[in-house]
Scaffold this active site. Sequence first.
Site, mmCIF file in Angstrom:
data_model
loop_
_atom_site.group_PDB
_atom_site.id
_atom_site.type_symbol
_atom_site.label_atom_id
_atom_site.label_comp_id
_atom_site.label_asym_id
_atom_site.label_seq_id
_atom_site.Cartn_x
_atom_site.Cartn_y
_atom_site.Cartn_z
ATOM 1 N N ILE A 13 0.918 -1.146 0.461
ATOM 2 C CA ILE A 13 -0.287 0.163 0.272
ATOM 3 C C ILE A 13 0.495 1.397 0.482
ATOM 4 C CG2 ILE A 13 -1.905 1.570 1.340
ATOM 5 C CD1 ILE A 13 -2.985 -1.019 2.327
ATOM 6 N N TYR A 144 -1.176 -8.526 16.584
ATOM 7 C CA TYR A 144 -1.525 -7.940 15.677
ATOM 8 C C TYR A 144 -2.800 -6.485 16.047
ATOM 9 C CZ TYR A 144 -2.238 -6.203 10.677
ATOM 10 O OH TYR A 144 -2.663 -5.126 9.424
ATOM 11 N N LYS A 148 -2.691 -2.895 17.309
ATOM 12 C CA LYS A 148 -3.614 -1.578 16.167
ATOM 13 C C LYS A 148 -4.456 -1.106 17.041
ATOM 14 C CE LYS A 148 -1.643 -1.984 11.840
ATOM 15 N NZ LYS A 148 -1.118 -1.236 11.299
ATOM 16 N N VAL A 188 -4.523 -13.674 0.269
ATOM 17 C CA VAL A 188 -5.082 -14.487 -0.044
ATOM 18 C C VAL A 188 -5.233 -14.438 -1.811
ATOM 19 C CG1 VAL A 188 -7.972 -14.450 -0.039
ATOM 20 C CG2 VAL A 188 -6.034 -16.564 -0.246
ATOM 21 N N PHE A 210 -7.793 -22.833 2.788
ATOM 22 C CA PHE A 210 -8.381 -23.569 3.596
ATOM 23 C C PHE A 210 -9.651 -23.494 4.224
ATOM 24 C CE2 PHE A 210 -4.132 -22.087 3.960
ATOM 25 C CZ PHE A 210 -3.197 -22.855 4.196
ATOM 26 N N ARG A 217 -15.009 -11.961 2.282
ATOM 27 C CA ARG A 217 -14.474 -11.185 2.873
ATOM 28 C C ARG A 217 -14.609 -10.087 1.562
ATOM 29 N NH1 ARG A 217 -13.268 -14.576 5.664
ATOM 30 N NH2 ARG A 217 -11.301 -15.336 6.783
HETATM 31 P P1 NAD Z 1 3.245 -4.715 4.179
HETATM 32 O O1 NAD Z 1 3.664 -5.351 4.354
HETATM 33 O O2 NAD Z 1 2.991 -4.412 1.656
HETATM 34 O O3 NAD Z 1 4.260 -3.489 3.730
HETATM 35 C C1 NAD Z 1 4.839 -2.872 5.553
HETATM 36 C C2 NAD Z 1 6.084 -2.859 5.096
HETATM 37 O O4 NAD Z 1 6.420 -1.856 6.641
HETATM 38 C C3 NAD Z 1 7.133 -2.998 4.776
HETATM 39 O O5 NAD Z 1 7.438 -2.453 2.852
HETATM 40 C C4 NAD Z 1 7.871 -3.520 5.548
HETATM 41 O O6 NAD Z 1 9.110 -3.425 4.582
HETATM 42 C C5 NAD Z 1 7.419 -2.663 6.371
HETATM 43 N N1 NAD Z 1 8.087 -2.492 7.295
HETATM 44 C C6 NAD Z 1 8.587 -3.456 8.401
HETATM 45 N N2 NAD Z 1 8.483 -3.687 9.445
HETATM 46 C C7 NAD Z 1 8.975 -2.377 9.442
HETATM 47 C C8 NAD Z 1 10.016 -1.454 10.617
HETATM 48 N N3 NAD Z 1 10.213 -1.907 11.472
HETATM 49 N N4 NAD Z 1 10.527 -0.277 10.539
HETATM 50 C C9 NAD Z 1 10.183 0.375 8.956
HETATM 51 N N5 NAD Z 1 8.942 -0.472 7.348
HETATM 52 C C10 NAD Z 1 8.662 -1.717 8.525
HETATM 53 O O7 NAD Z 1 1.751 -4.384 4.055
HETATM 54 P P2 NAD Z 1 0.724 -3.975 3.080
HETATM 55 O O8 NAD Z 1 -1.011 -4.587 2.767
HETATM 56 O O9 NAD Z 1 1.559 -2.535 2.279
HETATM 57 O O10 NAD Z 1 0.383 -3.129 4.319
HETATM 58 C C11 NAD Z 1 0.347 -1.234 4.844
HETATM 59 C C12 NAD Z 1 -0.610 -1.477 6.629
HETATM 60 O O11 NAD Z 1 -1.626 -1.263 6.084
HETATM 61 C C13 NAD Z 1 -0.103 -2.016 7.822
HETATM 62 O O12 NAD Z 1 0.387 -1.268 9.067
HETATM 63 C C14 NAD Z 1 -1.204 -3.079 7.457
HETATM 64 O O13 NAD Z 1 -1.001 -3.745 8.895
HETATM 65 C C15 NAD Z 1 -2.126 -2.441 7.488
HETATM 66 N N6 NAD Z 1 -2.981 -3.580 6.775
HETATM 67 C C16 NAD Z 1 -2.566 -4.258 5.618
HETATM 68 C C17 NAD Z 1 -3.654 -4.806 4.943
HETATM 69 C C18 NAD Z 1 -4.058 -4.869 3.688
HETATM 70 O O14 NAD Z 1 -5.168 -5.993 3.368
HETATM 71 N N7 NAD Z 1 -3.083 -5.592 2.862
HETATM 72 C C19 NAD Z 1 -5.386 -5.068 5.769
HETATM 73 C C20 NAD Z 1 -5.185 -4.204 7.356
HETATM 74 C C21 NAD Z 1 -4.972 -3.628 7.401
HETATM 75 C C1 UD2 Z 2 -6.574 -10.056 6.940
HETATM 76 C C2 UD2 Z 2 -4.919 -9.784 7.767
HETATM 77 C C3 UD2 Z 2 -5.257 -10.218 8.343
HETATM 78 C C4 UD2 Z 2 -5.784 -9.576 9.190
HETATM 79 C C5 UD2 Z 2 -7.280 -10.611 10.006
HETATM 80 C C6 UD2 Z 2 -8.141 -9.778 10.459
HETATM 81 C C7 UD2 Z 2 -4.762 -9.502 5.156
HETATM 82 C C8 UD2 Z 2 -3.488 -10.452 4.059
HETATM 83 N N1 UD2 Z 2 -4.791 -10.557 6.771
HETATM 84 O O1 UD2 Z 2 -6.675 -11.549 7.011
HETATM 85 O O2 UD2 Z 2 -3.526 -8.841 8.929
HETATM 86 O O3 UD2 Z 2 -6.336 -8.393 9.846
HETATM 87 O O4 UD2 Z 2 -7.809 -10.275 7.761
HETATM 88 O O5 UD2 Z 2 -9.736 -10.258 10.520
HETATM 89 O O6 UD2 Z 2 -4.743 -8.750 4.502
HETATM 90 N N2 UD2 Z 2 -7.011 -18.793 2.567
HETATM 91 C C9 UD2 Z 2 -6.997 -19.686 2.198
HETATM 92 N N3 UD2 Z 2 -5.018 -19.445 0.996
HETATM 93 C C10 UD2 Z 2 -4.100 -19.920 1.490
HETATM 94 C C11 UD2 Z 2 -4.537 -18.224 2.611
HETATM 95 C C12 UD2 Z 2 -5.433 -17.620 2.679
HETATM 96 O O7 UD2 Z 2 -7.461 -20.577 2.224
HETATM 97 O O8 UD2 Z 2 -3.118 -19.729 0.753
HETATM 98 C C13 UD2 Z 2 -7.444 -18.112 3.422
HETATM 99 C C14 UD2 Z 2 -7.811 -17.574 4.691
HETATM 100 O O9 UD2 Z 2 -7.732 -19.064 5.353
HETATM 101 C C15 UD2 Z 2 -8.901 -16.677 4.590
HETATM 102 C C16 UD2 Z 2 -9.225 -16.426 3.517
HETATM 103 O O10 UD2 Z 2 -8.238 -16.955 2.493
HETATM 104 O O11 UD2 Z 2 -9.749 -17.363 5.008
HETATM 105 C C17 UD2 Z 2 -8.530 -14.682 3.786
HETATM 106 O O12 UD2 Z 2 -7.067 -15.373 4.300
HETATM 107 P P1 UD2 Z 2 -6.085 -13.759 3.871
HETATM 108 O O13 UD2 Z 2 -4.516 -13.798 4.571
HETATM 109 O O14 UD2 Z 2 -6.035 -12.849 2.698
HETATM 110 O O15 UD2 Z 2 -6.688 -12.864 4.906
HETATM 111 P P2 UD2 Z 2 -7.799 -12.789 6.370
HETATM 112 O O16 UD2 Z 2 -8.735 -12.042 6.233
HETATM 113 O O17 UD2 Z 2 -7.566 -13.605 7.198
#
Ligand code: NAD
Ligand code: UD2
Length: 314
Positions: A13, A144, A148, A188, A210, A217
């Site tokens: 992101i 986690y 948050k 996923v 799984f 979602r």
């Molecule tokens: P991501 O893992 O791609 O990005 C997180 C970045 O933070 C990575 O580039 C990682 O290298 C960096 N990072 C980790 N630890 C660090 C540290 N100690 N110092 C500096 N950088 C560090 O994940 P993302 O999907 O881009 O997520 C961005 C934010 O959004 C995160 O806070 C995550 O918890 C939150 N979030 C993402 C999702 C999603 O669906 N992707 C859902 C809910 C919340």
């Molecule tokens: C999301 C967030 C997690 C947390 C959680 C809170 C991501 C990547 N993860 O988890 O950080 O915030 O929401 O509820 O955003 N699955 C499979 N096969 C795979 C991987 C996943 O079947 O190889 C399933 C998994 O068991 C789940 C669904 O896919 O039922 C979505 O999995 P996910 O890890 O992308 O996201 P989620 O919602 O479990």
Amino acid sequence: MERILITGGAGFIGSTLANFYSKDHKVVVVDDLSMGNKANLDHSENVCFIKGSVTDKNLVGQLFEEHHFDYIFHLAAVASVADSVERPLETHQVNFDSAFYLLELARKQKGLKRLIFASSAAVYGDEPTLPKQEESVIRPLTPYAIDKFAAEKYVVDYYHLYGVPTSAVRFFNVYGPKQNPKSPYSGVISIMMDRYKKLIAGKEAVFTMFGDGSQSRDFVFIEDVIQALKLVAVSEQTLGEVYNVGTGTEIDLNELTQTLDELLNVQLPIDFQKERSGDIKHSLADISKLKTIGYEPQYTIKSGLKKYVDYEMN
Ligand code: NAD
Ligand code: UD2
């Protein structure tokens, strides 16, 4: 030019946000590259990349001495729930302490327009009522989610107590280009895409499902997330507030693989395994609060997947 700090800005992101803003802003990215990749960032003279950890107080303190930020997006986190369960103390330092420290620095810096914290739908936990409104029951179940929630509380409180301009967003399941599929706990859709790419390249590939695939979602395309962040950053109404970021629609995993099969003209082999412990069956955002500031998702799951597929396969 306005100056923007994006922590975690080499990640999925964060890099998309950095590339969006660097067209007409100065962007400072701090990332330790534990999950992110510098190559995600466009080559631009407006981007200053710093490899380092947000837990390094000297580094972060120095940044505030050298720059005067207009906006701060705090996205750096250990984004894997499983990791936080394995290493609660270490992940707490990244996921909570760094936010707290940034808030203190932001409190002292004059002229800040907004600090936005990336929270997660994980704060709602397994309470089954859907869709989730910002005022729904909060039941964080993992380090986690607890971090948050605690951090987002501080973030909004710093506005109410000290007038620091802050907002928090709770992302639902974000997907799109640059999402790293390397961890089993990666999003996923990025894992599915990785398997499709292997299959299309003539390699053996199986997707592990799984459960029976009926879990659903609220998957939100990255460009809609950028839209949401941009709106939250400039609205007066969002000061000291928390917003769900999703689409308000859900899809189950079986439908998801069917849609991708159709888009890619192949059938992804699926290995059904027992469901993951702690997995939530359904998740869905109520996005009416975000809509009050003009947000309207531009992508359905189909059009978002199509754009993602076009990016990955070309
Ligand atoms: P991501 O893992 O791609 O990005 C997180 C970045 O933070 C990575 O580039 C990682 O290298 C960096 N990072 C980790 N630890 C660090 C540290 N100690 N110092 C500096 N950088 C560090 O994940 P993302 O999907 O881009 O997520 C961005 C934010 O959004 C995160 O806070 C995550 O918890 C939150 N979030 C993402 C999702 C999603 O669906 N992707 C859902 C809910 C919340
Ligand atoms: C999301 C967030 C997690 C947390 C959680 C809170 C991501 C990547 N993860 O988890 O950080 O915030 O929401 O509820 O955003 N699955 C499979 N096969 C795979 C991987 C996943 O079947 O190889 C399933 C998994 O068991 C789940 C669904 O896919 O039922 C979505 O999995 P996910 O890890 O992308 O996201 P989620 O919602 O479990």
